[in-house]
Design a protein around this motif. Structure first.
Motif, short mmCIF file in Angstrom:
data_model
loop_
_atom_site.label_atom_id
_atom_site.label_comp_id
_atom_site.label_asym_id
_atom_site.label_seq_id
_atom_site.Cartn_x
_atom_site.Cartn_y
_atom_site.Cartn_z
N GLN B 36 38.50 -85.26 -37.47
CA GLN B 36 39.13 -83.74 -38.09
C GLN B 36 39.13 -83.67 -39.51
O GLN B 36 38.80 -82.90 -40.01
CB GLN B 36 40.48 -83.81 -37.71
CG GLN B 36 40.71 -83.51 -36.21
CD GLN B 36 40.65 -84.47 -35.10
OE1 GLN B 36 40.30 -85.78 -35.61
NE2 GLN B 36 41.04 -84.34 -34.04
N ARG B 37 39.35 -85.08 -40.16
CA ARG B 37 39.28 -85.10 -41.55
C ARG B 37 37.81 -84.81 -42.24
O ARG B 37 37.78 -84.37 -43.28
CB ARG B 37 40.06 -86.32 -42.06
CG ARG B 37 41.64 -86.19 -42.01
CD ARG B 37 42.22 -87.72 -42.33
NE ARG B 37 43.73 -87.27 -42.51
CZ ARG B 37 44.40 -88.58 -42.38
NH1 ARG B 37 44.14 -89.77 -42.30
NH2 ARG B 37 45.71 -88.44 -42.38
N GLU B 38 36.97 -85.43 -41.60
CA GLU B 38 35.72 -85.36 -42.06
C GLU B 38 35.24 -83.77 -41.95
O GLU B 38 34.51 -83.32 -42.75
CB GLU B 38 34.56 -86.03 -41.03
CG GLU B 38 33.23 -85.79 -41.45
CD GLU B 38 32.17 -86.83 -41.02
OE1 GLU B 38 32.48 -87.54 -40.34
OE2 GLU B 38 30.89 -86.68 -41.60
N VAL B 39 35.54 -83.10 -40.74
CA VAL B 39 35.11 -81.81 -40.37
C VAL B 39 35.65 -80.78 -41.66
O VAL B 39 35.14 -79.94 -42.03
CB VAL B 39 35.64 -81.42 -39.10
CG1 VAL B 39 35.49 -79.77 -38.92
CG2 VAL B 39 34.52 -82.16 -38.05
N THR B 43 33.52 -78.80 -43.95
CA THR B 43 33.53 -77.28 -43.90
C THR B 43 33.66 -76.81 -45.58
O THR B 43 33.35 -75.53 -45.97
CB THR B 43 34.74 -76.82 -43.05
OG1 THR B 43 34.29 -77.35 -41.79
CG2 THR B 43 34.54 -75.18 -42.80
N LEU B 44 34.94 -77.48 -46.24
CA LEU B 44 35.25 -77.11 -47.41
C LEU B 44 33.69 -77.19 -48.35
O LEU B 44 33.51 -76.19 -49.18
CB LEU B 44 36.12 -78.07 -48.15
CG LEU B 44 37.48 -77.63 -47.86
CD1 LEU B 44 38.36 -78.62 -48.29
CD2 LEU B 44 37.71 -76.19 -48.47
N LEU B 59 36.76 -71.30 -39.43
CA LEU B 59 35.43 -71.48 -39.51
C LEU B 59 35.37 -72.90 -38.44
O LEU B 59 34.28 -73.12 -37.81
CB LEU B 59 35.30 -72.21 -40.78
CG LEU B 59 34.86 -71.00 -41.83
CD1 LEU B 59 34.98 -71.29 -43.22
CD2 LEU B 59 33.92 -70.21 -41.51
N ILE B 60 36.34 -73.90 -38.58
CA ILE B 60 36.11 -75.16 -37.82
C ILE B 60 36.27 -74.97 -36.24
O ILE B 60 35.52 -75.56 -35.47
CB ILE B 60 37.21 -76.20 -38.27
CG1 ILE B 60 36.89 -76.75 -39.76
CG2 ILE B 60 37.41 -77.24 -37.41
CD1 ILE B 60 38.28 -77.39 -40.27
N GLN B 61 37.09 -74.00 -36.09
CA GLN B 61 37.02 -73.75 -34.37
C GLN B 61 35.83 -72.98 -33.92
O GLN B 61 35.41 -73.27 -32.87
CB GLN B 61 38.25 -72.71 -34.19
CG GLN B 61 39.79 -73.44 -34.32
CD GLN B 61 40.43 -72.55 -33.79
OE1 GLN B 61 40.88 -71.33 -33.94
NE2 GLN B 61 41.83 -73.25 -32.93
N GLU B 62 35.07 -72.17 -34.88
CA GLU B 62 33.85 -71.67 -34.43
C GLU B 62 32.85 -72.82 -34.40
O GLU B 62 32.05 -72.54 -33.32
CB GLU B 62 33.21 -70.87 -35.47
CG GLU B 62 33.86 -69.22 -35.42
CD GLU B 62 33.60 -68.34 -36.34
OE1 GLU B 62 32.55 -68.63 -37.01
OE2 GLU B 62 34.28 -67.41 -36.74
#
Lengths: 157, 157
Positions: B36-39, B43-44, B59-62
């Motif tokens: 999660q932290r990496e994602v 994404t940022l 964005l992450i959920q997509e």
DNA sequence: GTCGCTGCAAAGTCTTTGCAGAGAG
DNA sequence: CTCTCTGCAAAGACTTTGCAGCGAC
């Protein structure tokens, strides 16, 4: 007589002037002049601090307990004043915004991350550059704000 | 290992570099490196926008629906990254804050009050003046942010 | 294995809104 | 008188927190 000289770099505005501007604004937009609105303006005027809506509410309750001014009215009036550019708000760090009277001389802010104190300053050089930049980019500037964060002289001790 | 070279005016940082900085940070503070932290970091990194926690979450959920990343984790990670100065936040206008990766080149912001778009710019002149000012006042600057509000070229049409 | 992390939902903040009575114009 | 304002409390928006199971190290 006639128009108030448009004095760039206008210094601290008198309360009477401010109040009358406020009344004009209200009249122009067919809003009413109420005690609560006046007290909010006055309290903002008399404070050198940047106030949160809650700060403002407390100050008013202390000074005019008989009014029992509600926090909702404070929010509503601040929104009104901000829309009319009579106050500006600053939001940073944690939650919440702080408000100050916009009629005071324009300035930017030094914010101490230790003690939360806010110091104001103005720099003509920077003001000029801002205009150059927006002109160059075809951006029509209406306002700006600058905050510098760090540790103030006092807290460095 | 040794400190990351303090490179004034450092330009866009590579993702690999960023990720490894993040891992060092976690190790240093005995925190764990999770997907999660990496994602969130990735994404940022891949976004040129200033994101609200909710934007980021969407964005992450997509992109990684199988992770079912919770909004709470986004908030927690942003707080962590902001504390470590890996991201900076911008708060203005309405409620909420927007975040961006701090590793990108430093810049200030032009915010369009019509369409809400944010344009970035840098001006060495202003940066220099800021240092002069804080030096003169004995203020130890750690960060600063400047926003210019107005109407962008597009919205003036 | 241990201990921090995560998602979920519940709890908190700070702000805004609905409403009926009060008050300005 | 009319129509806006106000205080109150309830509703909203955005964040944070508690908890039990999961997962990094």
């Amino acid at each position: 007589m006639a128009e108030i000289a448009t004095d760039f770099n206008s210094r601290t505005v008198e309360y009477e002037q401010l109040l009358s501007d406020f009344k004009s604004l209200l009249k122009r937009t067919k809003l009413k002049f109420t005690i609560q609105r006046e007290v909010i303006l006055e309290t903002l005027y008399n404070s050198d601090e940047h106030l949160t809506p809650e700060d403002l509410h407390h100050l008013i309750q202390e000074k005019y307990p008989e009014l029992k001014t509600g926090i909702a009215t404070v929010y509503r009036t601040l929104a009104l004043l901000e829309d009319s550019s009579m106050v500006t708000s600053l939001s940073f760090g944690a939650q919440g915004k702080k408000y100050e009277l916009g009629a005071k001389e324009h300035h930017d802010h030094l914010i101490c991350t230790e003690c939360g104190s806010i110091t104001e300053f103005v720099d003509e050089e920077i003001e000029k550059r801002q205009h150059s930049i927006t002109d160059a980019l075809g951006f029509q500037m209406s306002d700006h704000s600058m905050q510098i964060y760090g540790i103030c002289k006092n807290c460095q001790k």
